[in-house]
Scaffold this motif. Structure first.
Motif, PDB file in Angstrom:
ATOM      1  N   ILE A  13     -10.541 -29.046 -44.057  1.00 27.44           N
ATOM      2  CA  ILE A  13     -11.285 -28.564 -42.892  1.00 27.44           C
ATOM      3  C   ILE A  13     -11.886 -27.185 -43.188  1.00 27.44           C
ATOM      4  O   ILE A  13     -13.068 -26.930 -42.913  1.00 27.44           O
ATOM      5  CB  ILE A  13     -10.381 -28.506 -41.644  1.00 27.44           C
ATOM      6  CG1 ILE A  13      -9.989 -29.923 -41.209  1.00 27.44           C
ATOM      7  CG2 ILE A  13     -11.056 -27.737 -40.503  1.00 27.44           C
ATOM      8  CD1 ILE A  13      -8.878 -29.967 -40.177  1.00 27.44           C
ATOM      9  N   LEU A  14     -11.077 -26.289 -43.747  1.00 23.62           N
ATOM     10  CA  LEU A  14     -11.559 -24.944 -44.046  1.00 23.62           C
ATOM     11  C   LEU A  14     -12.625 -24.965 -45.138  1.00 23.62           C
ATOM     12  O   LEU A  14     -13.555 -24.149 -45.112  1.00 23.62           O
ATOM     13  CB  LEU A  14     -10.379 -24.036 -44.414  1.00 23.62           C
ATOM     14  CG  LEU A  14      -9.473 -23.707 -43.217  1.00 23.62           C
ATOM     15  CD1 LEU A  14      -8.107 -23.213 -43.676  1.00 23.62           C
ATOM     16  CD2 LEU A  14     -10.121 -22.702 -42.278  1.00 23.62           C
ATOM     17  N   ALA A  15     -12.538 -25.902 -46.072  1.00 25.24           N
ATOM     18  CA  ALA A  15     -13.584 -26.036 -47.092  1.00 25.24           C
ATOM     19  C   ALA A  15     -14.911 -26.424 -46.448  1.00 25.24           C
ATOM     20  O   ALA A  15     -15.974 -25.935 -46.856  1.00 25.24           O
ATOM     21  CB  ALA A  15     -13.173 -27.068 -48.139  1.00 25.24           C
ATOM     22  N   LEU A  16     -14.858 -27.291 -45.440  1.00 23.26           N
ATOM     23  CA  LEU A  16     -16.088 -27.668 -44.728  1.00 23.26           C
ATOM     24  C   LEU A  16     -16.691 -26.465 -44.008  1.00 23.26           C
ATOM     25  O   LEU A  16     -17.914 -26.284 -43.999  1.00 23.26           O
ATOM     26  CB  LEU A  16     -15.815 -28.808 -43.752  1.00 23.26           C
ATOM     27  CG  LEU A  16     -15.432 -30.150 -44.388  1.00 23.26           C
ATOM     28  CD1 LEU A  16     -15.063 -31.164 -43.304  1.00 23.26           C
ATOM     29  CD2 LEU A  16     -16.539 -30.670 -45.285  1.00 23.26           C
ATOM     30  N   ILE A  17     -15.847 -25.644 -43.405  1.00 16.64           N
ATOM     31  CA  ILE A  17     -16.328 -24.433 -42.743  1.00 16.64           C
ATOM     32  C   ILE A  17     -16.974 -23.502 -43.774  1.00 16.64           C
ATOM     33  O   ILE A  17     -18.032 -22.919 -43.534  1.00 16.64           O
ATOM     34  CB  ILE A  17     -15.184 -23.715 -41.992  1.00 16.64           C
ATOM     35  CG1 ILE A  17     -14.678 -24.605 -40.856  1.00 16.64           C
ATOM     36  CG2 ILE A  17     -15.628 -22.351 -41.475  1.00 16.64           C
ATOM     37  CD1 ILE A  17     -13.359 -24.143 -40.247  1.00 16.64           C
ATOM     38  N   TYR A  18     -16.356 -23.403 -44.946  1.00 15.69           N
ATOM     39  CA  TYR A  18     -16.904 -22.576 -46.024  1.00 15.69           C
ATOM     40  C   TYR A  18     -18.290 -23.067 -46.446  1.00 15.69           C
ATOM     41  O   TYR A  18     -19.198 -22.262 -46.677  1.00 15.69           O
ATOM     42  CB  TYR A  18     -15.941 -22.573 -47.211  1.00 15.69           C
ATOM     43  CG  TYR A  18     -16.359 -21.668 -48.337  1.00 15.69           C
ATOM     44  CD1 TYR A  18     -16.261 -20.286 -48.199  1.00 15.69           C
ATOM     45  CD2 TYR A  18     -16.838 -22.181 -49.523  1.00 15.69           C
ATOM     46  CE1 TYR A  18     -16.641 -19.446 -49.233  1.00 15.69           C
ATOM     47  CE2 TYR A  18     -17.224 -21.351 -50.559  1.00 15.69           C
ATOM     48  CZ  TYR A  18     -17.116 -19.984 -50.404  1.00 15.69           C
ATOM     49  OH  TYR A  18     -17.510 -19.148 -51.421  1.00 15.69           O
ATOM     50  N   LEU A  85      -5.064 -20.742 -37.735  1.00 12.24           N
ATOM     51  CA  LEU A  85      -5.928 -20.154 -38.766  1.00 12.24           C
ATOM     52  C   LEU A  85      -7.343 -20.713 -38.663  1.00 12.24           C
ATOM     53  O   LEU A  85      -8.318 -19.959 -38.712  1.00 12.24           O
ATOM     54  CB  LEU A  85      -5.352 -20.435 -40.160  1.00 12.24           C
ATOM     55  CG  LEU A  85      -6.245 -20.041 -41.335  1.00 12.24           C
ATOM     56  CD1 LEU A  85      -6.533 -18.544 -41.329  1.00 12.24           C
ATOM     57  CD2 LEU A  85      -5.596 -20.464 -42.657  1.00 12.24           C
ATOM     58  N   THR A  86      -7.460 -22.009 -38.500  1.00 16.07           N
ATOM     59  CA  THR A  86      -8.782 -22.642 -38.420  1.00 16.07           C
ATOM     60  C   THR A  86      -9.559 -22.131 -37.208  1.00 16.07           C
ATOM     61  O   THR A  86     -10.727 -21.753 -37.324  1.00 16.07           O
ATOM     62  CB  THR A  86      -8.629 -24.173 -38.374  1.00 16.07           C
ATOM     63  OG1 THR A  86      -7.932 -24.599 -39.552  1.00 16.07           O
ATOM     64  CG2 THR A  86      -9.977 -24.865 -38.293  1.00 16.07           C
ATOM     65  N   ILE A  87      -8.918 -22.084 -36.066  1.00 17.87           N
ATOM     66  CA  ILE A  87      -9.569 -21.590 -34.848  1.00 17.87           C
ATOM     67  C   ILE A  87      -9.969 -20.122 -35.014  1.00 17.87           C
ATOM     68  O   ILE A  87     -11.077 -19.719 -34.656  1.00 17.87           O
ATOM     69  CB  ILE A  87      -8.654 -21.784 -33.622  1.00 17.87           C
ATOM     70  CG1 ILE A  87      -8.523 -23.277 -33.311  1.00 17.87           C
ATOM     71  CG2 ILE A  87      -9.168 -21.003 -32.417  1.00 17.87           C
ATOM     72  CD1 ILE A  87      -7.404 -23.612 -32.340  1.00 17.87           C
ATOM     73  N   ALA A  88      -9.077 -19.332 -35.593  1.00 16.60           N
ATOM     74  CA  ALA A  88      -9.360 -17.907 -35.786  1.00 16.60           C
ATOM     75  C   ALA A  88     -10.552 -17.699 -36.715  1.00 16.60           C
ATOM     76  O   ALA A  88     -11.413 -16.853 -36.455  1.00 16.60           O
ATOM     77  CB  ALA A  88      -8.126 -17.195 -36.343  1.00 16.60           C
ATOM     78  N   ARG A  89     -10.632 -18.475 -37.777  1.00 12.82           N
ATOM     79  CA  ARG A  89     -11.727 -18.301 -38.721  1.00 12.82           C
ATOM     80  C   ARG A  89     -13.055 -18.763 -38.138  1.00 12.82           C
ATOM     81  O   ARG A  89     -14.105 -18.166 -38.396  1.00 12.82           O
ATOM     82  CB  ARG A  89     -11.426 -19.015 -40.047  1.00 12.82           C
ATOM     83  CG  ARG A  89     -10.214 -18.473 -40.800  1.00 12.82           C
ATOM     84  CD  ARG A  89     -10.061 -16.954 -40.774  1.00 12.82           C
ATOM     85  NE  ARG A  89     -11.241 -16.272 -41.280  1.00 12.82           N
ATOM     86  CZ  ARG A  89     -11.479 -14.974 -41.173  1.00 12.82           C
ATOM     87  NH1 ARG A  89     -10.628 -14.190 -40.555  1.00 12.82           N
ATOM     88  NH2 ARG A  89     -12.570 -14.443 -41.669  1.00 12.82           N
ATOM     89  N   ILE A  90     -13.031 -19.823 -37.343  1.00 17.86           N
ATOM     90  CA  ILE A  90     -14.258 -20.270 -36.670  1.00 17.86           C
ATOM     91  C   ILE A  90     -14.714 -19.197 -35.682  1.00 17.86           C
ATOM     92  O   ILE A  90     -15.891 -18.843 -35.631  1.00 17.86           O
ATOM     93  CB  ILE A  90     -14.045 -21.623 -35.966  1.00 17.86           C
ATOM     94  CG1 ILE A  90     -13.879 -22.738 -37.004  1.00 17.86           C
ATOM     95  CG2 ILE A  90     -15.203 -21.928 -35.019  1.00 17.86           C
ATOM     96  CD1 ILE A  90     -13.417 -24.067 -36.409  1.00 17.86           C
ATOM     97  N   LEU A 111      -7.628 -10.997 -34.471  1.00 17.47           N
ATOM     98  CA  LEU A 111      -6.244 -11.021 -33.983  1.00 17.47           C
ATOM     99  C   LEU A 111      -5.529 -12.313 -34.396  1.00 17.47           C
ATOM    100  O   LEU A 111      -4.355 -12.284 -34.782  1.00 17.47           O
ATOM    101  CB  LEU A 111      -6.210 -10.850 -32.466  1.00 17.47           C
ATOM    102  CG  LEU A 111      -6.662  -9.481 -31.944  1.00 17.47           C
ATOM    103  CD1 LEU A 111      -6.689  -9.470 -30.414  1.00 17.47           C
ATOM    104  CD2 LEU A 111      -5.758  -8.376 -32.471  1.00 17.47           C
ATOM    105  N   GLY A 112      -6.235 -13.421 -34.331  1.00 12.84           N
ATOM    106  CA  GLY A 112      -5.646 -14.692 -34.736  1.00 12.84           C
ATOM    107  C   GLY A 112      -5.321 -14.726 -36.211  1.00 12.84           C
ATOM    108  O   GLY A 112      -4.238 -15.160 -36.622  1.00 12.84           O
ATOM    109  N   THR A 113      -6.246 -14.249 -37.027  1.00 12.37           N
ATOM    110  CA  THR A 113      -6.036 -14.237 -38.477  1.00 12.37           C
ATOM    111  C   THR A 113      -4.856 -13.347 -38.835  1.00 12.37           C
ATOM    112  O   THR A 113      -3.969 -13.749 -39.597  1.00 12.37           O
ATOM    113  CB  THR A 113      -7.308 -13.763 -39.210  1.00 12.37           C
ATOM    114  OG1 THR A 113      -8.371 -14.683 -38.929  1.00 12.37           O
ATOM    115  CG2 THR A 113      -7.092 -13.676 -40.713  1.00 12.37           C
TER     116      THR A 113
END
Length: 132
Positions: A13-18, A85-90, A111-113
């Motif tokens: 999922i994070l790779a797709l965001i990247y 982590l995913t929500i925080a990075r988005i 704050l989430g990260t």
């Protein structure tokens, strides 16, 4: 044998965001005709920082998530940490991409990260201390 299935999901999922963050930079470079650097184009500067900030935090945090999962911590923890982590990075990327200053999504992202990072550090240290 641990397979790191949950961490693998979040890594994907994070790779797709990247990829999305990377493609955004490419689009802005084409639109503003900037091959190297940002040529002081504010929108491109924000996109580069959103991308850079993502890559500064996510690899370490995915490694930590994998170590936590590999150690046998319950799956609810792994899903919670990976999801947060995913929500925080988005949120961070959205906030930084839309506004160079302070914004609510960016604040939530920061704050989430940091919360996930500190919690992961505490869990890993706790695992170590518990094995002494």
């Amino acid at each position: 044998m641990a397979t790191l299935t949950i961490t693998s999901l979040f890594a994907g999922i994070l790779a797709l965001i990247y990829v999305v963050l990377s493609v955004r930079i490419i689009q802005l470079r084409w639109r503003h005709r900037v091959g190297i650097g940002t040529n002081k184009v504010e929108e491109l500067q924000r996109a580069v920082r959103a991308h850079g900030n993502f890559i500064e935090y996510v690899p370490l945090m995915l490694l930590m998530l994998a170590l936590i999962e590999f150690s046998g911590v319950g799956s609810a923890w792994i899903y919670s940490l990976g999801g947060a982590l995913t929500i925080a990075r988005i949120a961070h990327a959205a906030g930084l991409s839309s506004n160079a200053g302070v914004s609510w999504p960016r604040t939530v992202g920061v704050l989430g990260t940091f919360s996930v990072l500190l919690l992961q550090a505490g869990i890993l240290i706790g695992i170590f201390v518990g094995q002494l």
